[in-house]
Design a protein around this motif. Structure first.
Motif, mmCIF file in Angstrom:
data_model
loop_
_atom_site.group_PDB
_atom_site.id
_atom_site.type_symbol
_atom_site.label_atom_id
_atom_site.label_comp_id
_atom_site.label_asym_id
_atom_site.label_seq_id
_atom_site.Cartn_x
_atom_site.Cartn_y
_atom_site.Cartn_z
ATOM 1 N N ASN A 158 42.155 43.178 38.329
ATOM 2 C CA ASN A 158 42.853 43.619 39.554
ATOM 3 C C ASN A 158 43.322 45.079 39.479
ATOM 4 N N HIS B 274 45.468 45.872 44.580
ATOM 5 C CA HIS B 274 44.526 44.975 45.270
ATOM 6 C C HIS B 274 44.168 43.811 44.341
ATOM 7 N N LYS B 275 43.435 42.840 44.884
ATOM 8 C CA LYS B 275 43.034 41.670 44.086
ATOM 9 C C LYS B 275 41.512 41.556 44.063
ATOM 10 N N SER C 40 39.540 43.800 48.916
ATOM 11 C CA SER C 40 40.444 42.958 48.147
ATOM 12 C C SER C 40 40.146 41.503 48.483
#
Length: 327
Positions: free
Chosen positions: A231, A253-254, A275
């Motif tokens: 991440n 963000h992921k 993301s």
């Protein structure tokens, strides 16, 4: 496109973060894996998309938001597709292990070949327009020549899968990001190769225990960014020994296992990424701070790419099969 014409003669202006949605395009019936603006500036109103629904589509993403053409030459998900440098052909590779070079106007295949593995990454050589590199679910990465329809070179790595390929300027060297086999060593997640000799230059580039689903080059400086499954995005020198910049890390963000793409704006000031929560994150390249986030999609946003000519025009795509254009 009349919208692009006024910008063709002038220098690219400063990129600003887009605020409003212009087009919502949803003709794909499966996740969109990749989008790319046509590299020919005069034809850059065209956007290419590759999808799990087995199709490649070309859109007028500047004037109308309409789908111009659908190409259905694959029998399984299309994981990777790229414009040729002339903008008249599309190279695509899929989970059917097929490679196709399609004429954009006629829809006919100029070149088709079966690879020995499912394809997940394709890149054209930056200076040799007939040469491309292809990787996928295999320990090997291959360079092909479209003129002979043959494999030029084979690059052997002890990996399970190639996730992305990035040519360094001039194309003498390239990087692959891989799903490394060895659990006790993280050193092989990014590998640098000599294009001509097929020699491995380095596999000691990234020492964290995360795979890197995508790599992107800065348009002006000799650096590249790797998206990581930790991440965050990591910054590296694009010259040997490809050292990581420990002072800069782009996080917030992921990724969460999705092949989330990242990219610089054409002026190099912004770094943009999708993301897994559907948002788009804009980072200041120099400070690595988040400038803004855009709630773009309900499903994972896997790609966000700035238009090469029109400042601040952005295309995004997601796991629900939607493509959106923002300004």
């Amino acid at each position: 496109s009349e919208l692009i014409k006024p910008y063709l003669g002038s220098k690219y202006k400063v990129t600003e973060v887009p605020k409003s949605l212009i087009f919502y395009m949803s003709k794909h019936s499966g996740p969109v894996n990749e989008i790319q603006w046509c590299p020919v500036r005069e034809q850059s109103h065209m956007l290419l998309s590759a999808s799990m629904d087995k199709t490649v589509k070309v859109w007028d993403a500047v004037d109308t938001g309409c789908c111009l053409e659908t190409y259905s030459c694959h029998s399984c998900a299309v994981r990777a597709a790229r414009w040729s440098s002339c903008g008249r052909r599309i190279l695509s590779g899929g989970f059917d292990s097929m490679l196709h070079l399609t004429d954009v106007e006629t829809g006919k295949q100029i070149f088709s070949s079966k690879s020995e593995f499912r394809i997940s990454a394709l890149k054209f050589h930056p200076t040799e327009s007939n040469v491309f590199i292809c990787g996928g679910f295999s320990p090997e990465v291959k360079a092909w020549d479209l003129r002979t329809s043959k494999v030029l070179r084979v690059y052997k790595a002890a990996v399970q899968q190639t996730l992305d390929i990035l040519f360094l300027p001039e194309g003498r060297e390239f990087l692959t990001s891989t799903d490394a086999v060895s659990r006790d060593s993280a050193d092989r997640t990014i590998v640098a190769w000599d294009f001509q000799s097929t020699a491995k230059i380095s596999n000691q580039i990234f020492h964290e225990r995360y795979t890197c689903p995508s790599l992107t080059l800065h348009p002006k400086e000799s650096v590249f960014v790797a998206q990581t499954n930790g991440n965050y995005m990591a910054l590296f020198s694009a010259q040997r020994p490809y050292r990581i910049n420990k002072k800069k890390r782009y996080e917030g963000h992921k990724v969460e296992g999705f092949a989330v793409g990242c990219e610089f704006s054409p002026d190099g000031t912004l770094l943009v990424t999708g993301s897994s929560d559907g948002k788009v994150f804009f980072y200041n390249y120099h400070t690595s701070r988040i400038i803004r986030t855009l709630s773009a999609h309900k499903e994972a946003c896997v790609s966000a790419t700035f238009h090469p000519v029109l400042p601040s025009l952005l295309a995004t795509c997601d796991w629900a099969g939607e493509i959106k254009i923002w300004q």
